[in-house]
Write a protein that holds these residues in place. Structure first.
Motif, short mmCIF file in Angstrom:
data_model
loop_
_atom_site.label_atom_id
_atom_site.label_comp_id
_atom_site.label_asym_id
_atom_site.label_seq_id
_atom_site.Cartn_x
_atom_site.Cartn_y
_atom_site.Cartn_z
N SER A 67 -26.23 -36.71 45.41
CA SER A 67 -27.21 -35.28 45.39
C SER A 67 -27.99 -35.08 44.10
CB SER A 67 -26.26 -34.27 45.31
OG SER A 67 -24.59 -34.13 46.01
N LYS B 188 -29.92 -31.82 39.38
CA LYS B 188 -30.17 -30.16 39.54
C LYS B 188 -30.78 -29.48 38.25
CE LYS B 188 -25.84 -28.87 40.61
NZ LYS B 188 -24.88 -27.52 40.80
N ASP C 131 -39.50 -31.08 42.41
CA ASP C 131 -39.32 -30.80 43.41
C ASP C 131 -40.41 -31.84 44.42
OD1 ASP C 131 -37.68 -28.99 42.99
OD2 ASP C 131 -39.38 -27.78 43.43
N GLN D 155 -33.93 -31.36 42.18
CA GLN D 155 -33.42 -30.35 42.57
C GLN D 155 -33.87 -28.91 41.53
OE1 GLN D 155 -31.01 -29.22 45.24
NE2 GLN D 155 -31.32 -27.17 45.73
N VAL E 94 -33.22 -25.56 40.20
CA VAL E 94 -32.18 -24.52 40.99
C VAL E 94 -32.08 -23.77 40.68
CG1 VAL E 94 -30.53 -26.24 41.62
CG2 VAL E 94 -30.27 -25.20 39.76
N LEU F 111 -24.98 -22.14 37.96
CA LEU F 111 -25.93 -22.61 38.83
C LEU F 111 -25.60 -23.52 38.68
CD1 LEU F 111 -29.60 -21.07 38.25
CD2 LEU F 111 -28.35 -20.74 40.51
N GLN F 112 -25.19 -23.94 36.93
CA GLN F 112 -24.82 -25.13 36.78
C GLN F 112 -25.65 -26.76 37.04
OE1 GLN F 112 -21.45 -26.07 35.29
NE2 GLN F 112 -21.43 -23.31 35.47
N PRO F 113 -26.74 -25.99 36.21
CA PRO F 113 -27.83 -27.42 36.37
C PRO F 113 -27.30 -28.65 35.64
CG PRO F 113 -28.45 -25.74 34.59
CD PRO F 113 -26.80 -25.10 35.60
N GLU F 114 -27.48 -29.81 35.71
CA GLU F 114 -27.64 -31.02 35.42
C GLU F 114 -28.00 -30.90 33.96
OE1 GLU F 114 -25.61 -34.41 38.07
OE2 GLU F 114 -27.24 -32.40 39.55
N SER G 278 -29.73 -37.10 33.17
CA SER G 278 -28.92 -36.25 33.91
C SER G 278 -28.04 -37.31 33.81
CB SER G 278 -29.65 -37.08 35.20
OG SER G 278 -29.61 -37.79 35.92
#
Length: 363
Positions: free
Chosen positions: A3, A6, A25, A31, A33, A49-52, A133
């Motif tokens: 995936s 984020k 992007d 991505q 988010v 949103l739980q961004p990384e 990340s």
């Protein structure tokens, strides 16, 4: 297929938001988010949103990047990249206060501020997000005087290396007479170095050499910040200078720091096997050669394997070797490689490294 990473983008300039979002992007591995125009908005978005990775500006109304970083690390800890015009090499206080608060890296906005200026740096920005990340983050618990504890959050990688397998067999681990301490670090290193050096007393009876991988132009700022935060003078090692007790030395930019046959500082420019200049391994090997059993090496958080062979050289010379534990590392790369070589006698959380050294120095 993995995936995409984020990312939450926090930026008060609509133009900069559009440009940064377009750059990020453009990578199929990233991505964006969500976007927010200040820290307060972003804090509300994080649990949804739980961004990384979080990319945030510094100067924003209502809640700036420094306040936002502190709140994130207390409530929703995750890697933070500061993207700002106020984190240039001259902005020493901003840069290292942000790192002290928990930010892991910085990306200075181009001075011109044009879209074309951003585009030229796009690959660097994407690379930084990809690195962040995969790193560990911690919840910071504040108290008077600074950070008290750090609660480990699992990383994407779990190396499953039991600590009891890390110990070198040696009959004389407690008989080291330390004459010089050498410390190596990379990603996450400024925070770890601060944690250790700030605990040293003014009467530290040995010299300290620190090798930190850092972006060009930021070394002097790191030296000034650590000097301000510690009881010891911190400086760039002078060519031909003898190491003095109670002083913390760094190599100059783009130079390896070694010792000559008399124990004086010398510089070299030869490429190291790990591809870094200055290199932790180059300095550690030189320290091991001159000080032998009197050498002590500490390898802190960082990507790659620089320092591993140097730690082995210190261990083989009979010196003391310490690696930062996985649970307290931002990136458990360099310590892991040294441990895998059998070069490490003690694996410790960063908070325990200075107390062990001071006990052995009887300070």
């Amino acid at each position: 297929m993995l995936s995409p990473i984020k990312v939450l983008l926090v930026e008060d300039s609509p133009v900069a938001t559009i440009v940064l979002k377009r750059i990020l992007d453009a990578s199929p591995e990233i991505q964006v988010v969500g976007t927010a125009s200040n820290g307060l908005e972003a804090l509300e978005l994080i649990p949804k949103l739980q961004p990384e990775v979080i990319c945030t500006d510094l100067n924003m109304a209502q809640m700036n990047g420094l306040e936002f970083t502190r709140e994130v690390m207390k409530k929703y800890p995750r890697p933070i990249l500061i993207i700002s015009a106020s984190v240039q090499a001259k902005d020493t206080q901003n840069v290292f206060e942000l790192m002290k608060a928990g930010a892991l890296d910085i990306f200075p906005k181009p001075i011109g501020g044009l879209a074309s200026d951003y585009d030229r740096l796009g690959n660097e920005l994407i690379a930084k997000v990809k690195v962040l990340s995969g790193v560990k983050v911690f919840t910071r618990h504040q108290r008077l005087g600074g950070i008290e504890t750090a609660e480990h959050r699992p990383s994407k990688k779990n190396y499953q290396l039991p600590i009891h397998n890390y110990q070198l067999s040696s009959k004389n681990l407690n008989s080291h007479t330390i004459k010089l301490l050498a410390v190596g670090a990379s990603t996450g290193g400024p925070q770890a170095l601060h944690s250790i050096i700030s605990k040293f007393p003014a009467n530290l009876p040995v010299p300290v050499i620190c090798i930190q991988h850092i972006s060009e132009g930021f070394l002097q700022g790191l030296v000034e910040w650590l000097g301000f935060e510690s009881k010891l003078p911190v400086k760039i090692a002078g060519f031909g200078e003898w190491p003095q007790a109670g002083i913390v030395y760094f190599p100059p930019e783009k130079r390896h720091l070694e010792l000559d046959a008399q124990g004086r500082f010398i510089y070299s420019e030869a490429a190291s096997e790990a591809g870094h200049c200055p290199s932790v391994t180059v300095t550690f090997k030189s320290v091991a050669s001159f000080y032998g059993r009197g050498a002590a090496g500490v390898l802190l958080t960082g990507m790659g394997r620089d320092g591993a062979e140097g730690m082995l050289a210190i261990a083989r010379a009979g010196g003391l070797t310490i690696a930062q534990s996985e649970a307290s590392c931002v990136v458990f790369g360099m310590p892991k490689e040294a441990i895998a070589l059998g070069a490490v006698q003690h694996v410790l959380p960063v908070s325990a490294i200075a107390p062990l050294l001071l006990a052995k120095l009887k300070v």
